[in-house]
Scaffold this motif. Structure first.
Motif, PDB file in Angstrom:
ATOM      1  N   ARG A  80       0.816  -1.220   0.000  1.00 31.10           N
ATOM      2  CA  ARG A  80       0.000   0.000   0.000  1.00 31.10           C
ATOM      3  C   ARG A  80       0.849   1.268   0.000  1.00 31.10           C
ATOM      4  NH1 ARG A  80      -5.301   0.388  -0.360  1.00 31.10           N
ATOM      5  NH2 ARG A  80      -6.436  -1.525   0.063  1.00 31.10           N
ATOM      6  N   ARG A  81       1.926   1.282   0.763  1.00 34.35           N
ATOM      7  CA  ARG A  81       2.781   2.477   0.805  1.00 34.35           C
ATOM      8  C   ARG A  81       3.380   2.770  -0.564  1.00 34.35           C
ATOM      9  NH1 ARG A  81       6.253   2.207   6.376  1.00 34.35           N
ATOM     10  NH2 ARG A  81       4.506   2.579   7.769  1.00 34.35           N
ATOM     11  N   SER A  82       3.788   1.738  -1.268  1.00 39.85           N
ATOM     12  CA  SER A  82       4.372   1.936  -2.606  1.00 39.85           C
ATOM     13  C   SER A  82       3.328   2.460  -3.575  1.00 39.85           C
ATOM     14  CB  SER A  82       4.953   0.619  -3.135  1.00 39.85           C
ATOM     15  OG  SER A  82       6.004   0.195  -2.324  1.00 39.85           O
ATOM     16  N   TRP A  83       2.119   1.928  -3.498  1.00 39.25           N
ATOM     17  CA  TRP A  83       1.047   2.377  -4.386  1.00 39.25           C
ATOM     18  C   TRP A  83       0.711   3.840  -4.098  1.00 39.25           C
ATOM     19  CZ3 TRP A  83      -0.823   0.831  -8.791  1.00 39.25           C
ATOM     20  CH2 TRP A  83      -2.025   1.354  -9.251  1.00 39.25           C
ATOM     21  N   GLN A  84       0.635   4.194  -2.818  1.00 42.05           N
ATOM     22  CA  GLN A  84       0.327   5.570  -2.450  1.00 42.05           C
ATOM     23  C   GLN A  84       1.418   6.517  -2.945  1.00 42.05           C
ATOM     24  OE1 GLN A  84      -2.640   6.558  -1.179  1.00 42.05           O
ATOM     25  NE2 GLN A  84      -1.862   8.551  -1.769  1.00 42.05           N
ATOM     26  N   ALA A  85       2.671   6.108  -2.831  1.00 44.16           N
ATOM     27  CA  ALA A  85       3.781   6.930  -3.323  1.00 44.16           C
ATOM     28  C   ALA A  85       3.687   7.115  -4.832  1.00 44.16           C
ATOM     29  CB  ALA A  85       5.116   6.299  -2.943  1.00 44.16           C
ATOM     30  N   PHE A  86       3.316   6.061  -5.535  1.00 41.83           N
ATOM     31  CA  PHE A  86       3.134   6.132  -6.987  1.00 41.83           C
ATOM     32  C   PHE A  86       2.049   7.144  -7.346  1.00 41.83           C
ATOM     33  CE2 PHE A  86       0.560   4.442 -10.569  1.00 41.83           C
ATOM     34  CZ  PHE A  86       1.441   4.738 -11.606  1.00 41.83           C
ATOM     35  N   LEU A  87       0.893   7.046  -6.685  1.00 43.02           N
ATOM     36  CA  LEU A  87      -0.207   7.969  -6.973  1.00 43.02           C
ATOM     37  C   LEU A  87       0.167   9.411  -6.636  1.00 43.02           C
ATOM     38  CD1 LEU A  87      -3.314   5.963  -5.726  1.00 43.02           C
ATOM     39  CD2 LEU A  87      -2.467   6.231  -8.076  1.00 43.02           C
ATOM     40  N   THR A  88       0.884   9.607  -5.552  1.00 43.92           N
ATOM     41  CA  THR A  88       1.303  10.945  -5.171  1.00 43.92           C
ATOM     42  C   THR A  88       2.231  11.545  -6.217  1.00 43.92           C
ATOM     43  OG1 THR A  88       1.047  10.410  -2.834  1.00 43.92           O
ATOM     44  CG2 THR A  88       2.465  12.283  -3.371  1.00 43.92           C
ATOM     45  N   SER A  89       3.084  10.706  -6.792  1.00 44.04           N
ATOM     46  CA  SER A  89       4.032  11.213  -7.782  1.00 44.04           C
ATOM     47  C   SER A  89       3.369  11.587  -9.103  1.00 44.04           C
ATOM     48  CB  SER A  89       5.132  10.178  -8.036  1.00 44.04           C
ATOM     49  OG  SER A  89       4.623   9.065  -8.766  1.00 44.04           O
ATOM     50  N   LEU A  90       2.172  11.065  -9.345  1.00 45.78           N
ATOM     51  CA  LEU A  90       1.472  11.419 -10.574  1.00 45.78           C
ATOM     52  C   LEU A  90       0.958  12.829 -10.493  1.00 45.78           C
ATOM     53  CD1 LEU A  90      -0.601   8.204 -11.285  1.00 45.78           C
ATOM     54  CD2 LEU A  90       1.524   8.908 -12.339  1.00 45.78           C
TER      55      LEU A  90
END
Length: 65
Positions: A55-65
């Motif tokens: 989940r943390r990796s997915w959230q970081a990915f979405l934040t970077s978009l």
């Protein structure tokens, strides 16, 4: 790394991306109900392999978009 059983993925409640156009375009679905992991799949191939992200990796990915 998070492992989910095949039965967990089959029984999952999948939600299609709000950016899907409904006309057969590329669509991403995510499964609900997993606290530590986020399963992601192609809506056009629900029987194909599923990617499972922490989940943390997915959230970081979405934040970077």
């Amino acid at each position: 790394m998070y492992l989910l059983r095949e039965s967990e993925l089959r029984a999952a409640s999948w939600r299609r991306s709000s950016y899907s156009n409904g006309n057969g375009g590329e669509c991403v679905e995510v499964a609900r109900g997993h606290t530590e992991a986020l399963p992601v799949r192609d809506s056009k191939g629900p029987g194909k392999p599923v990617l499972v992200f922490p989940r943390r990796s997915w959230q970081a990915f979405l934040t970077s978009l």
